[in-house]
Motif scaffolding. Structure first.
Motif, PDB file in Angstrom:
ATOM      1  N   THR A  78      10.473 -12.405  12.781  1.00  0.00           N
ATOM      2  CA  THR A  78      10.041 -13.331  11.724  1.00  0.00           C
ATOM      3  C   THR A  78       8.756 -12.891  11.038  1.00  0.00           C
ATOM      4  O   THR A  78       8.361 -13.486  10.046  1.00  0.00           O
ATOM      5  CB  THR A  78       9.841 -14.743  12.297  1.00  0.00           C
ATOM      6  N   ASP A  79       8.124 -11.839  11.531  1.00  0.00           N
ATOM      7  CA  ASP A  79       6.837 -11.425  10.969  1.00  0.00           C
ATOM      8  C   ASP A  79       6.931 -10.224  10.026  1.00  0.00           C
ATOM      9  O   ASP A  79       5.943  -9.549   9.767  1.00  0.00           O
ATOM     10  CB  ASP A  79       5.849 -11.114  12.086  1.00  0.00           C
ATOM     11  N   ILE A  80       8.096  -9.961   9.454  1.00  0.00           N
ATOM     12  CA  ILE A  80       8.240  -8.855   8.512  1.00  0.00           C
ATOM     13  C   ILE A  80       7.527  -9.221   7.217  1.00  0.00           C
ATOM     14  O   ILE A  80       7.782 -10.276   6.637  1.00  0.00           O
ATOM     15  CB  ILE A  80       9.719  -8.536   8.237  1.00  0.00           C
ATOM     16  N   ASP A  81       6.638  -8.356   6.777  1.00  0.00           N
ATOM     17  CA  ASP A  81       5.855  -8.607   5.568  1.00  0.00           C
ATOM     18  C   ASP A  81       6.627  -8.122   4.354  1.00  0.00           C
ATOM     19  O   ASP A  81       6.787  -6.918   4.141  1.00  0.00           O
ATOM     20  CB  ASP A  81       4.508  -7.891   5.668  1.00  0.00           C
ATOM     21  N   CYS A  82       7.110  -9.069   3.555  1.00  0.00           N
ATOM     22  CA  CYS A  82       7.853  -8.730   2.340  1.00  0.00           C
ATOM     23  C   CYS A  82       7.001  -8.956   1.099  1.00  0.00           C
ATOM     24  O   CYS A  82       7.526  -9.235   0.019  1.00  0.00           O
ATOM     25  CB  CYS A  82       9.134  -9.543   2.258  1.00  0.00           C
ATOM     26  N   THR A  83       5.694  -8.824   1.247  1.00  0.00           N
ATOM     27  CA  THR A  83       4.812  -8.913   0.101  1.00  0.00           C
ATOM     28  C   THR A  83       5.174  -7.802  -0.867  1.00  0.00           C
ATOM     29  O   THR A  83       5.369  -6.656  -0.460  1.00  0.00           O
ATOM     30  CB  THR A  83       3.336  -8.756   0.536  1.00  0.00           C
TER      31      THR A  83
END
Length: 104
Positions: A78-83
């Protein structure tokens, strides 16, 4: 995602080759996660310019599914950074991804 990922390519959403690359040229491709769902991640790809100051030679979008040991979809962390990545070279890739993920 990361060194313990177990993903399979589900779909090539788009690949645009903007200029030919001479045979034997070493290329660099940068990647960034742009969109996730429970077990699915869209990765944006950019071929760094062949000539300094040039445009990316390639832009692409690929969708991957995380799977478990039995080959079934498994939840992504759940902590994948899709910025959205910084830099004007990513704008076209991100805009294309937003259009394509609506078309299924």
């Amino acid at each position: 995602i990361g060194p313990n990922a177990n993903v399979v390519l589900r779909r090539v959403l788009n690949i645009e080759c903007n200029e030919p690359v001479p045979v034997g040229t070493v290329v660099e491709i940068r990647a960034a996660p742009l969109h996730t769902r429970r077990a699915y991640v869209v990765i944006g790809l950019l071929g760094t310019p062949i000539q300094p100051g040039g445009a990316p030679w390639m832009e692409g979008l690929m969708g991957f599914v995380q799977i478990n040991g039995g080959g079934r979809p498994a939840a992504l962390p759940t902590d994948i950074d899709c910025t959205e990545p910084a830099g004007k070279e990513w704008v076209k890739v991100v805009e294309r991804m937003k259009k394509l993920i609506k078309v299924k």
